[in-house]
Design an enzyme around this catalytic site. Structure first.
Site, mmCIF file in Angstrom:
data_model
loop_
_atom_site.group_PDB
_atom_site.id
_atom_site.type_symbol
_atom_site.label_atom_id
_atom_site.label_comp_id
_atom_site.label_asym_id
_atom_site.label_seq_id
_atom_site.Cartn_x
_atom_site.Cartn_y
_atom_site.Cartn_z
ATOM 1 N N THR A 1 0.994 -1.258 0.098
ATOM 2 C CA THR A 1 -0.046 -0.076 0.109
ATOM 3 C C THR A 1 0.742 1.256 -0.018
ATOM 4 O O THR A 1 1.753 1.308 0.846
ATOM 5 C CB THR A 1 -0.858 0.101 1.182
ATOM 6 O OG1 THR A 1 -1.855 -1.163 1.127
ATOM 7 C CG2 THR A 1 -1.914 1.196 1.219
ATOM 8 N N LYS B 1 -3.623 4.700 -2.659
ATOM 9 C CA LYS B 1 -4.569 5.109 -1.871
ATOM 10 C C LYS B 1 -4.776 6.703 -2.483
ATOM 11 O O LYS B 1 -3.993 7.478 -2.484
ATOM 12 C CB LYS B 1 -4.139 5.672 -0.430
ATOM 13 C CG LYS B 1 -4.177 4.118 0.355
ATOM 14 C CD LYS B 1 -5.592 3.396 0.612
ATOM 15 C CE LYS B 1 -5.372 2.363 1.511
ATOM 16 N NZ LYS B 1 -6.771 1.878 1.844
ATOM 17 N N ASP C 1 -7.125 2.789 -4.657
ATOM 18 C CA ASP C 1 -8.193 2.628 -3.536
ATOM 19 C C ASP C 1 -8.720 3.889 -2.904
ATOM 20 O O ASP C 1 -7.925 4.609 -2.566
ATOM 21 C CB ASP C 1 -7.742 1.720 -2.236
ATOM 22 C CG ASP C 1 -8.768 1.563 -1.208
ATOM 23 O OD1 ASP C 1 -9.841 1.948 -1.524
ATOM 24 O OD2 ASP C 1 -8.532 0.964 -0.218
ATOM 25 N N GLU D 1 -11.005 0.308 -6.168
ATOM 26 C CA GLU D 1 -11.573 0.002 -4.789
ATOM 27 C C GLU D 1 -12.462 0.882 -4.375
ATOM 28 O O GLU D 1 -12.083 2.061 -4.064
ATOM 29 C CB GLU D 1 -10.568 -0.645 -4.045
ATOM 30 C CG GLU D 1 -11.125 -1.307 -2.755
ATOM 31 C CD GLU D 1 -10.224 -1.848 -1.686
ATOM 32 O OE1 GLU D 1 -10.151 -2.226 -0.604
ATOM 33 O OE2 GLU D 1 -8.855 -1.936 -2.332
ATOM 34 N N ASP E 1 -15.609 -2.710 -1.390
ATOM 35 C CA ASP E 1 -14.807 -3.122 0.015
ATOM 36 C C ASP E 1 -15.948 -2.655 1.227
ATOM 37 O O ASP E 1 -16.584 -3.453 1.850
ATOM 38 C CB ASP E 1 -13.529 -2.316 0.278
ATOM 39 C CG ASP E 1 -13.026 -2.484 1.489
ATOM 40 O OD1 ASP E 1 -13.455 -3.396 2.021
ATOM 41 O OD2 ASP E 1 -12.253 -1.876 1.700
ATOM 42 N N LYS F 1 -12.822 -9.172 4.326
ATOM 43 C CA LYS F 1 -12.127 -8.560 5.422
ATOM 44 C C LYS F 1 -12.559 -8.999 6.769
ATOM 45 O O LYS F 1 -13.904 -8.719 7.026
ATOM 46 C CB LYS F 1 -11.891 -7.027 5.574
ATOM 47 C CG LYS F 1 -10.989 -6.441 4.584
ATOM 48 C CD LYS F 1 -10.775 -4.872 4.784
ATOM 49 C CE LYS F 1 -10.040 -4.262 3.630
ATOM 50 N NZ LYS F 1 -10.060 -2.667 3.579
ATOM 51 N N ASP G 1 -4.130 -8.538 -0.395
ATOM 52 C CA ASP G 1 -3.772 -7.306 0.299
ATOM 53 C C ASP G 1 -3.609 -7.540 1.685
ATOM 54 O O ASP G 1 -4.488 -6.871 2.514
ATOM 55 C CB ASP G 1 -4.864 -6.258 -0.043
ATOM 56 C CG ASP G 1 -4.497 -4.797 0.342
ATOM 57 O OD1 ASP G 1 -3.155 -4.518 0.598
ATOM 58 O OD2 ASP G 1 -5.570 -4.102 0.747
ATOM 59 N N ASP H 1 -0.666 -6.660 3.615
ATOM 60 C CA ASP H 1 0.546 -6.120 3.990
ATOM 61 C C ASP H 1 0.888 -5.320 5.263
ATOM 62 O O ASP H 1 1.973 -4.941 5.519
ATOM 63 C CB ASP H 1 0.891 -5.151 2.731
ATOM 64 C CG ASP H 1 0.140 -3.892 2.728
ATOM 65 O OD1 ASP H 1 -1.296 -4.025 3.272
ATOM 66 O OD2 ASP H 1 0.393 -2.891 1.832
#
Length: 367
Positions: free
Chosen positions: A135, A162, A190, A218, A243, A267, A320, A322
């Site tokens: 990210t 981002k 994202d 995203e 998301d 998630k 994803d 990280d």
């Protein structure tokens, strides 16, 4: 094997550099650690970070729910009766998905230890290794370009960028990153709900017209704006990943039915743990929709759980995970092994976690 105690503690891990999105900024991973203790001495670990800007869960709500609602529902239960136990967690309170996730993960860890097998194998998985993206926090375009180039030098070939505060500046950010890393690096964008549908369509079409070759975007719009999300998905060629719009299997069903997105980001803190995540995977697979496995700013405890899920379900095709890479240290002994962008599961039972160092243990609920 019966559950005799639920222990609660807190853990704080500094980040290497501040983590910034359209929703929040932090320089530390702060999380709540759960330990379910059994009458055999085996311990199952789970965690729940407070991510009020996304899940609405705070330290207070997490610890209160675990101590007063979830612990009484679990103490004395037989770990072999896993479905009854996870159902008790799911119905212990309305909402509070992070607290439920912590208990659900710890339950599965104990179940794996009871069975003597790692979770991914119990679910039929055979693959043990995969690569995560990295990210790039939201900053000025030139700083994001430098961070992206550094990540590529460190061996990462997939980056999550981002954006989402200023859609015009976001165009500059994305262009700067692409110029810095070249054409071969996979870029994911994202927006963290940061755009209106019109802004999203305009920005994504700009990226397409400029040939920036973005793999996916995203959560371009507000989580509740499913109609707006579908407008964006229908208006652009780039794949759209939902998301914050998908927490529960019910949310997934709505998104799939409307085809409001091309992919789903799972998630554990949103789905209430592994049980809900497995259900969403099944629904997505039936619909022919790929999934990403992601995480909040979490320690390696819950990230390891997400990694086991990822290796057990082929519908999960993008990774994803990280957050532990972004941390300045790793207090978790055992669990998923990081070698740069490559993650590998060990074959120890359950999550394969031996202990978590540096936890400030507090409340304990016993039978």
């Amino acid at each position: 094997m019966r559950i005799t105690e639920l222990r609660l503690g807190t853990l704080s891990i500094p980040l290497k550099k501040p983590f910034k999105t359209a929703l929040r900024s932090t320089d530390t991973v702060t999380t709540n650690i759960v330990a379910l203790v059994s009458d055999t001495g085996a311990v199952g670990y789970g965690e729940a970070p407070p991510t009020a800007a996304i899940t609405g869960d705070t330290d207070g709500s997490i610890t209160c729910t675990l101590a007063t609602r979830i612990a009484p529902a679990l103490i004395g239960r037989d770990v072999s009766e896993l479905q009854d136990a996870v159902s008790a967690v799911a119905h212990s309170a309305v909402g509070n998905t992070s607290a439920k996730a912590a208990a659900d993960i710890a339950l599965h860890d104990l179940w794996g230890k009871l069975c003597g097998q790692p979770l991914y194998r119990l679910w039929g998985g055979t693959k043990r290794t995969f690569t995560t993206d990295y990210t790039i926090s939201l900053n000025a375009p030139e700083e994001m370009a430098r961070d992206a180039a550094e990540a590529v030098r460190d061996g990462y070939d997939a980056l999550k960028i981002k954006v989402g505060i200023d859609f015009r500046l976001d165009m500059e950010r994305i262009g700067a990153v692409r110029r810095a890393v070249g054409p071969e690096i996979l870029l994911r964008v994202d927006a963290n709900q940061g755009w209106t549908p019109k802004e999203a369509i305009r920005t994504i079409r700009y990226m397409e017209d400029e040939g920036l070759d973005i793999e996916l975007v995203e959560q371009p719009v507000a989580s509740h704006d499913i109609e707006g999300l579908k407008r964006v998905t229908d208006a652009v060629e780039t794949a759209i990943l939902a998301d914050e719009s998908v927490y529960s299997p019910r949310d997934a069903l709505r998104l799939i039915s409307l085809r409001a997105a091309d992919m789903l980001n799972i998630k554990l803190m949103k789905s209430g743990g592994l049980s809900g995540a497995l259900t969403i995977c099944g629904m997505a697979e039936s619909a022919g929709m790929e999934c990403m496995i992601g995480a909040m700013m979490e320690s390696k405890v819950s990230v390891t759980a997400a990694a086991h899920l990822a290796m057990a379900r082929r519908v999960v095709t993008k990774y994803d995970l990280d957050p532990p890479i972004l941390c300045a240290s790793d207090p978790v002994r055992g669990g998923v092994i990081y070698d740069g962008a490559v993650l590998e599961l060990n074959d120890a039972p359950g999550l394969g976690i031996d202990s978590v160092e540096g936890v400030a243990w507090g409340e304990s609920v016993k039978g």
